[in-house]
Design a protein around this motif. Sequence first.
Motif, PDB file in Angstrom:
ATOM      1  N   LYS A 273      35.760  23.093  69.003  1.00  0.00           N
ATOM      2  CA  LYS A 273      36.226  22.639  67.689  1.00  0.00           C
ATOM      3  C   LYS A 273      37.489  21.781  67.796  1.00  0.00           C
ATOM      4  O   LYS A 273      38.004  21.516  68.877  1.00  0.00           O
ATOM      5  N   ASN A 274      37.986  21.351  66.633  1.00  0.00           N
ATOM      6  CA  ASN A 274      39.243  20.596  66.612  1.00  0.00           C
ATOM      7  C   ASN A 274      40.414  21.574  66.554  1.00  0.00           C
ATOM      8  O   ASN A 274      40.257  22.765  66.833  1.00  0.00           O
ATOM      9  N   CYS A 275      41.591  21.098  66.179  1.00  0.00           N
ATOM     10  CA  CYS A 275      42.789  21.944  66.245  1.00  0.00           C
ATOM     11  C   CYS A 275      43.325  22.353  64.874  1.00  0.00           C
ATOM     12  O   CYS A 275      44.475  22.782  64.768  1.00  0.00           O
ATOM     13  N   SER A 276      42.521  22.262  63.847  1.00  0.00           N
ATOM     14  CA  SER A 276      43.010  22.657  62.528  1.00  0.00           C
ATOM     15  C   SER A 276      43.135  24.176  62.436  1.00  0.00           C
ATOM     16  O   SER A 276      42.483  24.917  63.172  1.00  0.00           O
ATOM     17  N   ILE A 277      43.982  24.611  61.535  1.00  0.00           N
ATOM     18  CA  ILE A 277      44.141  26.039  61.250  1.00  0.00           C
ATOM     19  C   ILE A 277      43.650  26.263  59.831  1.00  0.00           C
ATOM     20  O   ILE A 277      44.255  25.789  58.860  1.00  0.00           O
ATOM     21  N   SER A 278      42.540  26.955  59.696  1.00  0.00           N
ATOM     22  CA  SER A 278      41.939  27.183  58.390  1.00  0.00           C
ATOM     23  C   SER A 278      42.868  27.992  57.494  1.00  0.00           C
ATOM     24  O   SER A 278      43.636  28.842  57.960  1.00  0.00           O
ATOM     25  N   GLU A 279      42.762  27.732  56.202  1.00  0.00           N
ATOM     26  CA  GLU A 279      43.527  28.531  55.239  1.00  0.00           C
ATOM     27  C   GLU A 279      43.046  29.974  55.230  1.00  0.00           C
ATOM     28  O   GLU A 279      43.726  30.864  54.702  1.00  0.00           O
ATOM     29  N   ASN A 280      41.874  30.240  55.821  1.00  0.00           N
ATOM     30  CA  ASN A 280      41.337  31.597  55.886  1.00  0.00           C
ATOM     31  C   ASN A 280      41.744  32.334  57.158  1.00  0.00           C
ATOM     32  O   ASN A 280      41.339  33.480  57.357  1.00  0.00           O
ATOM     33  N   THR A 281      42.510  31.691  58.027  1.00  0.00           N
ATOM     34  CA  THR A 281      42.923  32.321  59.273  1.00  0.00           C
ATOM     35  C   THR A 281      43.964  33.406  58.999  1.00  0.00           C
ATOM     36  O   THR A 281      44.975  33.134  58.346  1.00  0.00           O
ATOM     37  N   PRO A 282      43.745  34.623  59.479  1.00  0.00           N
ATOM     38  CA  PRO A 282      44.770  35.662  59.300  1.00  0.00           C
ATOM     39  C   PRO A 282      46.099  35.210  59.891  1.00  0.00           C
ATOM     40  O   PRO A 282      46.151  34.507  60.910  1.00  0.00           O
ATOM     41  N   GLU A 283      47.182  35.607  59.258  1.00  0.00           N
ATOM     42  CA  GLU A 283      48.508  35.106  59.609  1.00  0.00           C
ATOM     43  C   GLU A 283      48.852  35.315  61.078  1.00  0.00           C
ATOM     44  O   GLU A 283      49.480  34.458  61.708  1.00  0.00           O
TER      45      GLU A 283
END
Length: 710
Positions: A273-283
């Motif tokens: 995948k790419n390097c984005s951090i989803s808004e659904n990723t646990p903190e």
Amino acid sequence: MHPPRPRSRRTGRIVFGGALATTLAASLVVPALTTTATGRPQEAPDDRVQIVMVDAPTVDQRNEVLALGLDPTEHATRKGIEVVLYGEKDADRLREAGFSWDVEVRDLEAQMERQRAADEEYAASVDESPLPSGRTSYRTYEEYLSDMEMLADKYPKLTKPVTLENETVLGEKIRGLEITKNADDVKDGKPVFLLLGAHHAREWPSSEHTLEFGFEMLESYTANDQRAVRLMNGLRLIIVPVVNVDGFQISRNADPGDPEDDFDTFDYEMKRKNCSISENTPEQYTVGTCEDNPAGRLRGTDLNRNYPGFWGGGGASTNWSSDTYRGDGPGSEPESDAVRKLISERAVTMMISNHTYSNLVLRPPAIASTGKAPDEPALKELGDSMAAANGYTSQASYQLYDTSGSTEDWSYWITGGYGYTFEIGPDGFHPAYEDAVVGEYIGDTEASGGAGGNRVAYYRAAQTAMDPVHHSQITGKAPRNRTVTVSKTHISPTSPVLQPDGSTGPQRFYEDTLTTDYRTDGGRFTMDVNPSTRPLVVGRYGREPQAPPQDEVTLVNPDGVPAVGEQEETTFEVEGLPDADNGFATVSVEWPSTDAAAYDWDFYVLGPDGEAVGSGATLANPEVIKIPDPVAGTYTLVAENYAGGDADHDWTGEVTFQSPEPPQYSGIKEAWQLTCTNRRGKILGSREVVIDRGETVNVGNACQERKRRR
């Protein structure tokens, strides 16, 4: 094959949500018992990483496998779908869902070590490969940039460096090269063939093939190869070798000797995948860098599930940690949006997105429920032609499995330009260079049989991209230094959006503005464009029946009853033209019982070539197997006595046939808005142009305002 396992019946798609989704996400990214001082989980010793072929002959069953959050290889056959198992926890997930499998690669790490050794041996044994560039090993990202810069310097009138509009998540530019005669004149009205690589970071051959065709066209043109001369005069080739720049650099630069990187969650060479951090990723998983973080390679979005066309449907995950995570919204990622903008601003009449692996040439639609594309005959004809060159299998993408949010599904359905995915090579994301790059490109493989490989396949795509039979042309006249523009803005729907809890939400809507500019040199002009009406609204392809469907066939149950766990077989004939035209064959088998657990039969249908074409292995009674467009020949029904079958609970069945579905066309016509402007941007003329595929429309004096009738 694994030993018999507890049976879990499958009656529909499995989509994990709620507490189960949370548990699944945790199991994917937090298999550790302790953490290092930097917060990186320290995993306990794990089993060997394997590639397995899961028994899943139907599209629905393959979608169920994908919904488990496993890592797909992009390889599937009529038998099933291939996935990577990162240890026993993934194997347990398959068992609990009721799937069995065959092991294709018993030790992936050992295989990769052999391939690395082969790469070193090949590079040391030859000074120059048969590739257009003579390259002997996989490029780093810096080498892609330097090679494109070298080509631009060597062929200044035939090339123009291009930088896509968006930067990546980490701020990198996405670079490519435009290749044609007089390349600086980007408003030349030529049709565009767009060749893309490395949407998925670990698929290194996809980038190599993309750049090699750039070398091919330039060297062949300067050698006065007449095929290349015609193409360079009438076509613009744009190559973007690496779309997923961030992920590719991490994958390519990963240290294969790092003992911690043994194909576990933190083996970044396997990053997809790419390097984005989803808004659904646990903190707790949002800290660290893309190449060193608590979620490892699993953080990010699958760019080839993020394009807005039919986004949110089957074949893409709602789970942020899945290798096929679709992203937080349709077209949410800067990399996929950058490609979308490039296509929207050019007359891209042909697009190929290169991937690994499976030896496949895939065409729209990517989701079965979409229905066949209105241009199915032409798309199939070209797909078959390209597959004849590289020895791959040509098929509609959904025949592999549903893939919502893919590049070609947005590109084709929204712009009308033909779109394909190439799955390069028979095995491995980046296997031995001599095989996956040299052999596959020049056609020196057993599959291609000397028919030319991807080199010839790309040439055939380029020739089709230039052929006005497959797009549209606008002709007219205009004074010198005027800009003729065709444009339109429209709203399109995604798929009904699958939710993490397994429910389906409403479609989302997204806007596209398509624009193509042509700078006139005075007098008459010809401008290549795509049809004015989107394939999305044209309708769906079908065919009028050429004969009645075949009469019903009663299945013959062989004498006796096989023991529980054993099988028996019977055959039936499917007729073809001129006697019958069968759009569908439906196999229906039942047995006397209302107790599904006590008395249960499973059924599998093999086509005339011996390959599986469908199965009925649920708790349903009757089991129903529907086979679209069955070819004429002898079919085999395999009946398995799964539970309790005896003389009093034996099966009976029949095969019924239906006519093909006729074409369904909406009759809706969309228009290009054509304008003519001077150097200051003042509009001198404007009109609507409705044009279909293969048509030429003469607009006369494009810069003269039409008088309105009273």
